[in-house]
Design a protein around this motif. Structure first.
Motif, short mmCIF file in Angstrom:
data_model
loop_
_atom_site.label_atom_id
_atom_site.label_comp_id
_atom_site.label_asym_id
_atom_site.label_seq_id
_atom_site.Cartn_x
_atom_site.Cartn_y
_atom_site.Cartn_z
N ARG A 272 0.81 -1.22 0.00
CA ARG A 272 0.00 0.00 0.00
C ARG A 272 0.84 1.27 0.00
O ARG A 272 0.32 2.36 -0.22
CB ARG A 272 -0.97 0.00 1.19
CG ARG A 272 -2.14 -0.96 0.99
CD ARG A 272 -3.20 -0.79 2.07
NE ARG A 272 -2.72 -1.24 3.36
CZ ARG A 272 -2.72 -2.51 3.77
NH1 ARG A 272 -3.18 -3.46 2.98
NH2 ARG A 272 -2.27 -2.84 4.97
N ASN A 273 2.15 1.14 0.22
CA ASN A 273 3.02 2.32 0.18
C ASN A 273 3.11 2.93 -1.22
O ASN A 273 3.23 4.14 -1.37
CB ASN A 273 4.42 1.98 0.69
CG ASN A 273 4.43 1.68 2.17
OD1 ASN A 273 4.04 2.52 2.97
ND2 ASN A 273 4.83 0.47 2.54
N ASP A 274 3.06 2.06 -2.23
CA ASP A 274 3.16 2.58 -3.60
C ASP A 274 2.22 1.84 -4.56
O ASP A 274 2.34 2.00 -5.78
CB ASP A 274 4.60 2.52 -4.10
CG ASP A 274 5.18 1.09 -4.11
OD1 ASP A 274 4.45 0.15 -3.74
OD2 ASP A 274 6.35 0.94 -4.49
N PHE A 275 1.30 1.04 -4.03
CA PHE A 275 0.34 0.30 -4.84
C PHE A 275 1.07 -0.58 -5.87
O PHE A 275 0.83 -0.51 -7.07
CB PHE A 275 -0.66 1.24 -5.52
CG PHE A 275 -1.93 0.54 -5.98
CD1 PHE A 275 -2.79 -0.03 -5.06
CD2 PHE A 275 -2.26 0.45 -7.32
CE1 PHE A 275 -3.95 -0.68 -5.47
CE2 PHE A 275 -3.42 -0.19 -7.74
CZ PHE A 275 -4.26 -0.76 -6.81
N SER A 276 1.94 -1.42 -5.36
CA SER A 276 2.71 -2.32 -6.23
C SER A 276 2.60 -3.74 -5.69
O SER A 276 2.07 -3.97 -4.60
CB SER A 276 4.18 -1.90 -6.27
OG SER A 276 4.78 -2.10 -5.00
N PHE A 277 3.12 -4.71 -6.46
CA PHE A 277 3.23 -6.07 -5.96
C PHE A 277 4.45 -6.73 -6.60
O PHE A 277 5.02 -6.22 -7.57
CB PHE A 277 1.95 -6.88 -6.22
CG PHE A 277 1.66 -7.18 -7.67
CD1 PHE A 277 2.07 -8.37 -8.26
CD2 PHE A 277 0.96 -6.27 -8.45
CE1 PHE A 277 1.80 -8.66 -9.59
CE2 PHE A 277 0.68 -6.53 -9.80
CZ PHE A 277 1.11 -7.73 -10.36
N GLN A 278 4.85 -7.85 -6.05
CA GLN A 278 6.02 -8.59 -6.54
C GLN A 278 5.57 -9.75 -7.44
O GLN A 278 4.66 -10.49 -7.08
CB GLN A 278 6.83 -9.14 -5.37
CG GLN A 278 7.47 -8.07 -4.50
CD GLN A 278 8.60 -7.34 -5.18
OE1 GLN A 278 9.37 -7.93 -5.95
NE2 GLN A 278 8.73 -6.04 -4.90
N LEU A 279 6.22 -9.86 -8.58
CA LEU A 279 5.94 -10.96 -9.50
C LEU A 279 7.27 -11.49 -10.04
O LEU A 279 8.02 -10.74 -10.68
CB LEU A 279 5.06 -10.48 -10.67
CG LEU A 279 4.71 -11.54 -11.72
CD1 LEU A 279 3.87 -12.67 -11.11
CD2 LEU A 279 3.97 -10.91 -12.90
N ASP A 280 7.57 -12.75 -9.73
CA ASP A 280 8.82 -13.38 -10.18
C ASP A 280 10.04 -12.54 -9.81
O ASP A 280 10.97 -12.34 -10.63
CB ASP A 280 8.79 -13.62 -11.70
CG ASP A 280 7.66 -14.54 -12.11
OD1 ASP A 280 7.29 -15.42 -11.30
OD2 ASP A 280 7.13 -14.38 -13.23
#
Length: 328
Positions: free
Chosen positions: A61-69
């Protein structure tokens, strides 16, 4: 480079499941050759992106991102299709504003204003828009049966002043039904609206605008098989939705002109849908304004887009690209 789009759905109200259906609709509508799409589901503090392999990745929620691979995925744009809080009432819009992520719908003020049915109708009434007589109750407040009957009359509608999809709505015909209906509405929201019944033809009209164009869709007439346009009528096929509506060309033009004017008065963005009742003498009465209207394949807006002879893929592209033309 393709832009990466978040289709944001879920939320914290009874409309959660409807929102998930709208997200699937929007996913099917957006041009996948131009955009990389992820559905982002929110419920409370559980925010996650749905991955192509069926797994979920938590949203930072800090930057509206997620981790993928092992790499960070960030979003260029958010298509908000949460019906209810926090996506329809301005909260999520404020969050995205602070992160400088453009999004599909109205800004904070217009979203919060239109989410409150009483505030929105009173505001538009000041611009000459016709509305039903109504009373507003906040949590802890009460009204006597006699006051309702004297000021509003029977039959009347009792509904949450916040929310949609007809959750918590009652059509009240007798004195004995007033207080139970108010209690039911308070289960859905902290503000309740008691509104005079208007006998007439229910219609709805969608609209969107970009820097280059203004598009007002054909009007849909709603003929419910039930007492009113309730949840089953909306989502379980217990109504007839006729597009274009069976009204005169002159009245059609008046409704479309009013819809366009309401869009401008509110400072709206993206697609909105305005619901009306046409009463005797072809009088146009506002019911409510939806700034994140339903977008399932059978919802009003996709129907109206088809009736206008437009491709909904192009409409979605218009809305997304317009934000990059105007966002700074």
């Amino acid at each position: 480079m393709k832009r990466t789009i978040a289709i944001v759905c879920g939320g914290d109200t009874s409309e959660f499941e409807v929102s998930l259906r709208s997200a699937q609709g929007i996913y099917s509508f957006i041009d996948k050759e131009k955009y990389t799409l992820y559905i982002v589901e929110m419920k409370g503090l559980d925010w996650h992106a749905q991955l192509p392999d069926g797994n979920k990745a938590p949203i930072d929620r800090n930057d509206f991102s997620f981790q993928l691979d092992g790499r960070k995925v960030t979003f260029d744009f958010a298509y908000i299709t949460i019906h209810g809080t926090p996506g329809e009432d301005g909260r999520l819009q404020g969050y995205f504003d602070m992160l400088h992520i453009p999004y599909s719908c109205c800004g904070v003020l217009a979203a919060s204003l239109t989410y409150n049915k009483f505030a929105c109708s009173q505001y538009l009434h000041a611009f000459g828009v016709r509305i039903a007589e109504s009373l507003l109750l906040r949590e802890g407040q009460s009204v006597s049966d006699e006051d309702v009957m004297e000021k509003i009359g029977l039959p009347c509608f009792v509904k949450p002043s916040l929310g949609g999809s007809s959750f918590g709505v009652s059509k009240v015909k007798t004195k004995e039904e007033i207080q139970p209906a108010i209690a039911k509405a308070f289960e859905e929201a902290q503000e309740v609206l008691v509104e005079a019944f208007m006998d007439g033809t229910e219609i709805t009209c969608g609209c969107y605008k970009t820097k280059e164009k203004s598009v007002v869709f054909p009007i849909t007439e709603v003929v419910t098989h039930n007492e009113y346009f309730d949840y089953k009528a909306k989502y379980d096929g217990e109504s007839d939705e006729i597009t274009p509506a069976r009204i005169s060309d002159e009245l059609t033009q008046r409704v479309q002109k009013l819809t366009s004017a309401i869009y401008d008065i509110l400072g709206a963005s993206g697609i909105i849908r305005v619901d009306y009742i046409i009463t005797a003498g072809e009088t146009i009465n506002l019911l409510e304004v939806n700034t994140t209207p339903g977008m399932t394949t059978t919802s009003f807006i996709p129907q109206q887009v088809r009736a206008a002879g437009l491709d909904i893929k192009d409409v979605m592209t218009d809305i997304i690209e317009n934000q990059f033309n105007t966002h700074c």
